[in-house]
Motif scaffolding. Structure first.
Motif, mmCIF file in Angstrom:
data_model
loop_
_atom_site.group_PDB
_atom_site.id
_atom_site.type_symbol
_atom_site.label_atom_id
_atom_site.label_comp_id
_atom_site.label_asym_id
_atom_site.label_seq_id
_atom_site.Cartn_x
_atom_site.Cartn_y
_atom_site.Cartn_z
ATOM 1 N N PHE A 212 17.527 -3.742 4.613
ATOM 2 C CA PHE A 212 16.423 -4.627 4.266
ATOM 3 C C PHE A 212 15.068 -3.993 4.575
ATOM 4 C CE2 PHE A 212 19.139 -8.052 3.292
ATOM 5 C CZ PHE A 212 20.161 -8.071 4.222
ATOM 6 N N GLU A 213 14.151 -4.179 3.662
ATOM 7 C CA GLU A 213 12.776 -3.767 3.911
ATOM 8 C C GLU A 213 12.109 -4.782 4.838
ATOM 9 O OE1 GLU A 213 11.156 -1.197 3.158
ATOM 10 O OE2 GLU A 213 12.157 -0.228 1.466
ATOM 11 N N THR A 214 11.221 -4.276 5.673
ATOM 12 C CA THR A 214 10.429 -5.179 6.496
ATOM 13 C C THR A 214 9.248 -5.687 5.686
ATOM 14 O OG1 THR A 214 11.009 -3.952 8.474
ATOM 15 C CG2 THR A 214 9.089 -5.381 8.603
ATOM 16 N N ILE A 215 9.034 -6.976 5.707
ATOM 17 C CA ILE A 215 7.885 -7.568 5.025
ATOM 18 C C ILE A 215 7.065 -8.311 6.062
ATOM 19 C CG2 ILE A 215 7.120 -9.185 3.245
ATOM 20 C CD1 ILE A 215 9.774 -8.697 1.817
ATOM 21 N N GLN A 216 5.776 -8.076 6.079
ATOM 22 C CA GLN A 216 4.887 -8.809 6.962
ATOM 23 C C GLN A 216 4.112 -9.835 6.149
ATOM 24 O OE1 GLN A 216 2.822 -5.439 8.975
ATOM 25 N NE2 GLN A 216 3.902 -6.146 10.786
ATOM 26 N N LEU A 217 3.834 -10.974 6.768
ATOM 27 C CA LEU A 217 3.200 -12.075 6.045
ATOM 28 C C LEU A 217 1.894 -11.657 5.374
ATOM 29 C CD1 LEU A 217 3.793 -15.145 8.396
ATOM 30 C CD2 LEU A 217 4.630 -14.868 6.060
ATOM 31 N N PHE B 181 6.173 -7.907 14.934
ATOM 32 C CA PHE B 181 6.470 -6.520 15.255
ATOM 33 C C PHE B 181 5.501 -6.049 16.336
ATOM 34 C CE2 PHE B 181 5.536 -1.950 14.141
ATOM 35 C CZ PHE B 181 6.700 -1.441 14.704
ATOM 36 N N PHE B 182 6.024 -5.421 17.392
ATOM 37 C CA PHE B 182 5.143 -5.031 18.496
ATOM 38 C C PHE B 182 5.561 -3.706 19.101
ATOM 39 C CE2 PHE B 182 8.629 -6.457 21.047
ATOM 40 C CZ PHE B 182 8.498 -5.821 22.273
ATOM 41 N N THR B 183 4.635 -3.122 19.845
ATOM 42 C CA THR B 183 4.904 -1.942 20.661
ATOM 43 C C THR B 183 4.370 -2.189 22.071
ATOM 44 O OG1 THR B 183 2.792 -0.867 20.124
ATOM 45 C CG2 THR B 183 4.661 -0.420 18.664
ATOM 46 N N ILE C 87 1.401 -1.079 7.616
ATOM 47 C CA ILE C 87 2.039 -1.936 8.621
ATOM 48 C C ILE C 87 1.015 -2.276 9.695
ATOM 49 C CG2 ILE C 87 3.820 -2.095 10.408
ATOM 50 C CD1 ILE C 87 5.003 -2.194 7.649
ATOM 51 N N ALA C 88 0.867 -3.571 9.991
ATOM 52 C CA ALA C 88 -0.043 -4.007 11.053
ATOM 53 C C ALA C 88 0.774 -4.348 12.293
ATOM 54 C CB ALA C 88 -0.857 -5.213 10.605
ATOM 55 N N ALA D 7 2.960 -10.888 11.876
ATOM 56 C CA ALA D 7 4.189 -11.662 11.743
ATOM 57 C C ALA D 7 5.148 -11.009 10.745
ATOM 58 C CB ALA D 7 3.871 -13.088 11.320
ATOM 59 N N ILE D 8 6.448 -11.120 11.063
ATOM 60 C CA ILE D 8 7.500 -10.573 10.213
ATOM 61 C C ILE D 8 8.044 -11.677 9.315
ATOM 62 C CG2 ILE D 8 9.792 -9.507 10.188
ATOM 63 C CD1 ILE D 8 9.146 -8.371 12.973
ATOM 64 N N SER D 9 8.235 -11.342 8.051
ATOM 65 C CA SER D 9 8.826 -12.273 7.096
ATOM 66 C C SER D 9 9.579 -11.462 6.052
ATOM 67 C CB SER D 9 7.735 -13.115 6.431
ATOM 68 O OG SER D 9 8.280 -13.951 5.433
ATOM 69 N N PRO D 10 10.832 -11.861 5.684
ATOM 70 C CA PRO D 10 11.557 -13.066 6.097
ATOM 71 C C PRO D 10 12.240 -12.890 7.445
ATOM 72 C CG PRO D 10 12.842 -11.835 4.508
ATOM 73 C CD PRO D 10 11.538 -11.095 4.651
ATOM 74 N N ARG D 11 12.866 -13.989 7.909
ATOM 75 C CA ARG D 11 13.629 -13.976 9.155
ATOM 76 C C ARG D 11 15.068 -14.423 8.896
ATOM 77 N NH1 ARG D 11 8.107 -15.675 9.221
ATOM 78 N NH2 ARG D 11 8.700 -17.778 9.798
#
Length: 400
Positions: free
Chosen positions: A99-104, A221-223, A250-251, A255-259
């Motif tokens: 799955f690709e990561t999608i951010q809101l 998503f965090f570091t 990528i920020a 927020a990450i979407s979808p979940r």
């Protein structure tokens, strides 16, 4: 005027003076703090060439990459981000990341220009939610992974006893409930070295729900990094000079979407952290080969060489604000035994060795600080390699 009247007037006057002075001090303290907050915001919110309004209320600033907070560091001042390393660790294969990561914020299909990076703007409210400006953007000191400390509880798989140069895994993303504003729930990789006392070096990345840090209940998503056991160094995301971001799409902190949904479709993100053999910096990759940036090696002491422990799993803060364990969830909020589609997981757990090769885990250990609240179980198969299920609901009949 009678003596009683005179005493009464004196008392009222004194009371009025006391209230006036107290209120004045309170107002001055508030104004002083607000001024400090504004100065801090000026330091971390860099001038942008473009702003993007996210559907969740975030403001994303497009900042020239060489003006990001990392370059406030004396050893980076006046420099520019490094070019990405030419090679990934041997054995890396993106085909297992489905799955690709999608951010809101990216759902608008509006991105930052070339040469800039997206940074989630920090607001006054973000800083004021913290106990102090000094502690804003930092984990509470006293985090340990060998026992409960400061209300922190873990359910993790780990390897130690060797030299490690990175780690990789995919983890599914959920929206766990967090009971109190000063609690959090996260799932991440830890790359650590040193002792858990005062000199712990750690690099961390994954997703988290933290109402205090972000003001909402979205998984983000965090570091994170620190070189002195969370005392005075390091921070989340780009809230201090340290991590150098190179990616323009990528920020970090968005927020990450979808979940994932219970008994529904599962969405996961792949995270890899590894030490570039040429320059010694620790690089972060998300999803299908998307490089996010790097932690310069000079930030660390022990991690200038290698890591001595790798961990995968979940962590929460239990504040016991009502005198008993809170309902803060870890992962999906369900125990490991419920398995796929119901429990949170990490799959394809791997480490990077001295030869820059990705290898499956050997001698993996499991740790659940409070298994009646959050537990963990491990398995292995030909599709997922080493994997774990973990998490739980927090307070229940066995978790008081």
């Amino acid at each position: 005027m009678s003596s009683k009247s005179s005493i009464r007037l004196t008392f009222v006057g004194t009371l009025f003076f006391f209230v006036f002075v107290t209120e004045s001090v309170r107002i001055n303290v508030t104004e002083t703090r607000l001024n400090r907050v504004k100065l801090h915001l000026k330091k971390i919110n860099k001038p942008s060439v473009k702003t993007i309004q996210s559907p969740d209320g975030d403001i994303i600033d497009c900042v020239h990459s060489h003006l990001q907070p990392a370059f406030d560091h004396p050893k980076l001042r006046g420099q520019r981000p490094l070019e990405p390393p030419l090679e990934r660790p041997k054995g890396y294969n993106s085909s297992d990341e489905r799955f690709e990561t999608i951010q809101l914020w990216a759902e608008l299909n509006e991105f930052c220009p070339e040469g800039t990076i997206p940074i989630r703007r920090t607001s006054e409210h973000d800083v004021l939610r913290a106990n102090s400006i000094r502690r804003f953007g930092r984990k509470i000191r006293g985090v340990r992974h060998d026992t409960m400390s400061g209300g922190h509880e873990h359910a993790v798989a780990f390897v130690n006893g060797d030299q490690y140069y990175g780690a990789k895994a995919s983890m599914n993303v959920w929206t766990p409930e967090v009971t109190d504003p000063n609690e959090f729930s996260l799932s991440q990789l830890w790359v650590t070295s040193g002792s858990f006392g005062n000199d712990l070096n750690t690099i961390e990345a994954g997703w988290q729900v933290s109402p205090e840090l972000y003001g909402d209940g979205y998984p983000r998503f965090f570091t994170y990094w620190t070189t002195d056991a969370y005392q005075a160094t390091g921070c989340y995301n780009l809230l201090c000079s340290g991590f150098v971001q190179t990616n323009s799409r990528i920020a970090i902190g968005a927020a990450i979407s979808p979940r994932s949904s219970y008994n529904g479709q599962q969405f996961d993100i792949g995270v890899m952290i590894w030490k570039d053999p040429k320059h010694g910096h620790w690089w972060l990759q998300l999803g299908h080969g998307v490089l996010i940036g790097y932690w310069p090696s000079f930030l660390f002491t022990h991690l200038q060489k290698e890591a001595s422990m790798i961990q995968f799993g979940g962590e929460i803060v239990n504040s016991r604000s009502r005198g008993y364990h809170t309902n803060t969830q870890m992962g999906s909020g369900h125990f490991a035994d419920e398995g796929f589609g119901k429990a949170a997981y990490f799959r394809n757990l791997q480490v990077v060795d001295w030869d820059n090769s990705l290898l499956p885990l050997t001698n993996m250990h499991l740790l659940a600080d409070h298994p009646n609240c959050y537990d963990i179980k491990a398995g292995k198969n030909n599709v997922w390699g080493n994997y774990i299920y973990y998490g739980g609901p927090g307070r229940n009949a066995g978790c008081q």
